[in-house]
Design a protein around this motif. Structure first.
Motif, PDB file in Angstrom:
ATOM      1  N   GLY A  14      42.279  36.720  29.402  1.00 29.22           N
ATOM      2  CA  GLY A  14      41.476  35.619  28.869  1.00 29.22           C
ATOM      3  C   GLY A  14      41.761  35.427  27.398  1.00 29.22           C
ATOM      4  N   GLN A  45      47.154  33.403  25.700  1.00 28.93           N
ATOM      5  CA  GLN A  45      46.901  32.018  25.258  1.00 28.93           C
ATOM      6  C   GLN A  45      47.100  31.072  26.448  1.00 28.93           C
ATOM      7  OE1 GLN A  45      45.719  31.132  22.481  1.00 28.93           O
ATOM      8  NE2 GLN A  45      46.209  32.745  20.993  1.00 28.93           N
ATOM      9  N   PRO A  46      46.389  29.930  26.453  1.00 28.49           N
ATOM     10  CA  PRO A  46      46.531  28.985  27.566  1.00 28.49           C
ATOM     11  C   PRO A  46      47.981  28.620  27.890  1.00 28.49           C
ATOM     12  CG  PRO A  46      44.680  28.361  26.190  1.00 28.49           C
ATOM     13  CD  PRO A  46      45.334  29.531  25.509  1.00 28.49           C
ATOM     14  N   ASP A  47      48.836  28.505  26.884  1.00 27.91           N
ATOM     15  CA  ASP A  47      50.251  28.143  27.121  1.00 27.91           C
ATOM     16  C   ASP A  47      50.999  29.205  27.926  1.00 27.91           C
ATOM     17  OD1 ASP A  47      49.904  25.947  25.667  1.00 27.91           O
ATOM     18  OD2 ASP A  47      51.131  26.551  23.940  1.00 27.91           O
ATOM     19  N   VAL A  49      49.651  31.245  30.395  1.00 27.73           N
ATOM     20  CA  VAL A  49      48.990  31.705  31.619  1.00 27.73           C
ATOM     21  C   VAL A  49      49.983  31.866  32.759  1.00 27.73           C
ATOM     22  CG1 VAL A  49      47.303  31.122  33.392  1.00 27.73           C
ATOM     23  CG2 VAL A  49      46.762  30.744  31.027  1.00 27.73           C
ATOM     24  N   GLU A  50      50.829  30.869  32.946  1.00 26.41           N
ATOM     25  CA  GLU A  50      51.744  30.928  34.086  1.00 26.41           C
ATOM     26  C   GLU A  50      52.680  32.143  33.973  1.00 26.41           C
ATOM     27  OE1 GLU A  50      53.642  27.257  35.063  1.00 26.41           O
ATOM     28  OE2 GLU A  50      54.969  28.208  36.544  1.00 26.41           O
ATOM     29  N   VAL A  53      50.617  35.401  34.527  1.00 30.12           N
ATOM     30  CA  VAL A  53      50.173  35.626  35.915  1.00 30.12           C
ATOM     31  C   VAL A  53      51.367  35.966  36.803  1.00 30.12           C
ATOM     32  CG1 VAL A  53      49.218  34.476  37.949  1.00 30.12           C
ATOM     33  CG2 VAL A  53      48.041  34.281  35.750  1.00 30.12           C
ATOM     34  N   ILE A  66      40.423  37.338  35.838  1.00 30.34           N
ATOM     35  CA  ILE A  66      40.750  36.145  35.071  1.00 30.34           C
ATOM     36  C   ILE A  66      39.437  35.616  34.518  1.00 30.34           C
ATOM     37  CG2 ILE A  66      41.590  33.763  35.245  1.00 30.34           C
ATOM     38  CD1 ILE A  66      43.841  35.680  35.672  1.00 30.34           C
ATOM     39  N   HIS A  70      40.861  30.599  31.632  1.00 27.40           N
ATOM     40  CA  HIS A  70      41.979  30.502  32.588  1.00 27.40           C
ATOM     41  C   HIS A  70      41.579  30.418  34.060  1.00 27.40           C
ATOM     42  CE1 HIS A  70      44.098  31.385  28.984  1.00 27.40           C
ATOM     43  NE2 HIS A  70      44.005  32.703  29.035  1.00 27.40           N
ATOM     44  N   LYS A  71      40.263  30.372  34.356  1.00 25.03           N
ATOM     45  CA  LYS A  71      39.824  30.484  35.759  1.00 25.03           C
ATOM     46  C   LYS A  71      40.339  29.348  36.648  1.00 25.03           C
ATOM     47  CE  LYS A  71      35.692  33.278  35.216  1.00 25.03           C
ATOM     48  NZ  LYS A  71      34.286  33.456  35.590  1.00 25.03           N
ATOM     49  N   ALA A  73      43.143  27.289  35.640  1.00 25.31           N
ATOM     50  CA  ALA A  73      44.603  27.179  35.473  1.00 25.31           C
ATOM     51  C   ALA A  73      45.348  28.206  36.328  1.00 25.31           C
ATOM     52  CB  ALA A  73      44.957  27.372  33.998  1.00 25.31           C
ATOM     53  N   ALA A  74      44.745  29.359  36.573  1.00 27.29           N
ATOM     54  CA  ALA A  74      45.451  30.408  37.333  1.00 27.29           C
ATOM     55  C   ALA A  74      45.444  30.122  38.833  1.00 27.29           C
ATOM     56  CB  ALA A  74      44.805  31.766  37.041  1.00 27.29           C
TER      57      ALA A  74
END
Ligand code: NDP
Length: 280
Positions: A14, A45-47, A49-50, A53, A66, A70-71, A73-74
């Motif tokens: 997170g 960071q949000p950028d 996440v991919e 994960v 998570i 990010h809940k 986006a993941a």
């Protein structure tokens, strides 16, 4: 040789993340069960996440929780979603399978319901109208779990009405949206009141809500756990309502996650409560 015992790693992803108490919970259980493993904070960071994960399987990590932001986006990165994660449209737990497949779960609702039953083992979702204040991610998880438990009359109020209406979409037979300025009136005859807003959290003003119409027999629950007793819970307790804070939800959502990663079903104990309380 110790080197031959597989080391299992899990964590919570997170941003911000270092305030999360999840490592305290899981590392307590890891120690209690003599597991060769650890649970840490993953600041992502949000950028990223991919990459983070998808990197779980490459790194051989057992899985991770998570959390915000990010809940959502993941979720599309999962190979398989549990029915509850699908219903909630968000995940809070990833379990990496032996073949590397990523399974997404949402244990927030399970944790919430269990926290109510820890206080009142006879609690039932169909005991009467349930008023929920707030319509964010936590409210979404709680509503899905309540409906799963048989709730048939949920009154939803949110400062931004459109958000509440979006949440109620497709389930308006059970979830009725009430006006924000009529939130106190919505409490009349309710069996339960839930605060799912950030109001009352440490650093935030109290939730503005006149409890006068709420029956004293109603259970009052606040998802917040810092502080453990929000002004809402203090007010409810003073007038005789049974109260439930958010700590039980936090601890109980961790139980199925730990079991999936480490193969042992842990227990919520007074010792764990004490450990957590010492950090507030
Ligand atoms: P979100 O940001 O998704 O939602 C916040 C909610 O609070 C929205 O309904 C928002 O209304 C409302 N809100 C914010 N400011 C105000 C205000 N000034 N007046 C009235 N309403 C306001 O957060 P979450 O849903 O993720 O979290 C909500 C709460 O639940 C938090 O306190 C969080 O700590 C707690 N929580 C506890 C967990 C646990 O394990 N115990 C797990 C997850 C969350 P609007 O739509 O109008 O902005």
């Amino acid at each position: 040789m110790a080197d031959n015992i597989p080391f299992k790693l899990a964590g919570v992803m997170g941003m911000p993340i270092y305030q999360s108490r999840s490592p305290i919970i899981h590392n307590h259980w890891i120690k209690a069960h003599g597991i060769n493993g650890a649970y840490g904070h993953f600041p992502v960071q949000p950028d990223n996440v991919e990459a983070a994960v998808l990197g779980l399987r490459a790194l051989g990590i057992a899985g991770c929780n998570i959390t915000l932001p990010h809940k959502l986006a993941a979720l599309p990165l999962m190979d398989v979603l549990s029915p509850m994660a699908q219903k909630m449209g968000a995940i809070n737990c990833i379990v990496v399978q032996a073949d590397g497949a990523l399974h997404g779960h949402n244990n927030d609702g399970f944790g919430y319901i269990q926290s109510l039953r820890d206080i009142n083992p006879n609690w039932r979702a169909d005991a009467g109208p349930i008023v929920i204040v707030g319509a964010g991610g936590a409210a979404r998880a709680v509503i899905a779990a309540l409906i799963d438990e048989g709730a048939s009359d949920i009154r939803l109020v949110n400062r931004t009405r459109a958000t509440a209406e979006k949440l109620a979409e497709g389930q308006t037979a059970v979830v009725q949206v009430h006006e924000w300025h009529e939130r106190s009136e919505a409490l009349r005859g309710a069996a339960m009141l839930i605060n799912a807003t950030s109001q009352g959290m440490y650093g935030q003003p109290p939730l503005e809500l006149d409890l006068a119409p709420l029956p004293v027999t109603a259970m009052v629950s606040d998802l917040i756990y810092i502080p453990l007793e929000t002004p809402l819970l203090a007010q409810a307790k003073a007038r005789g309502n049974t109260t439930v804070n958010g700590l039980g939800m936090l601890i109980n959502q961790a139980i199925p996650a730990f079991e999936a990663w480490f193969g042992v079903r842990p227990r919520a104990t007074p010792e764990l409560n004490r450990l957590l309380l010492a950090t507030f």
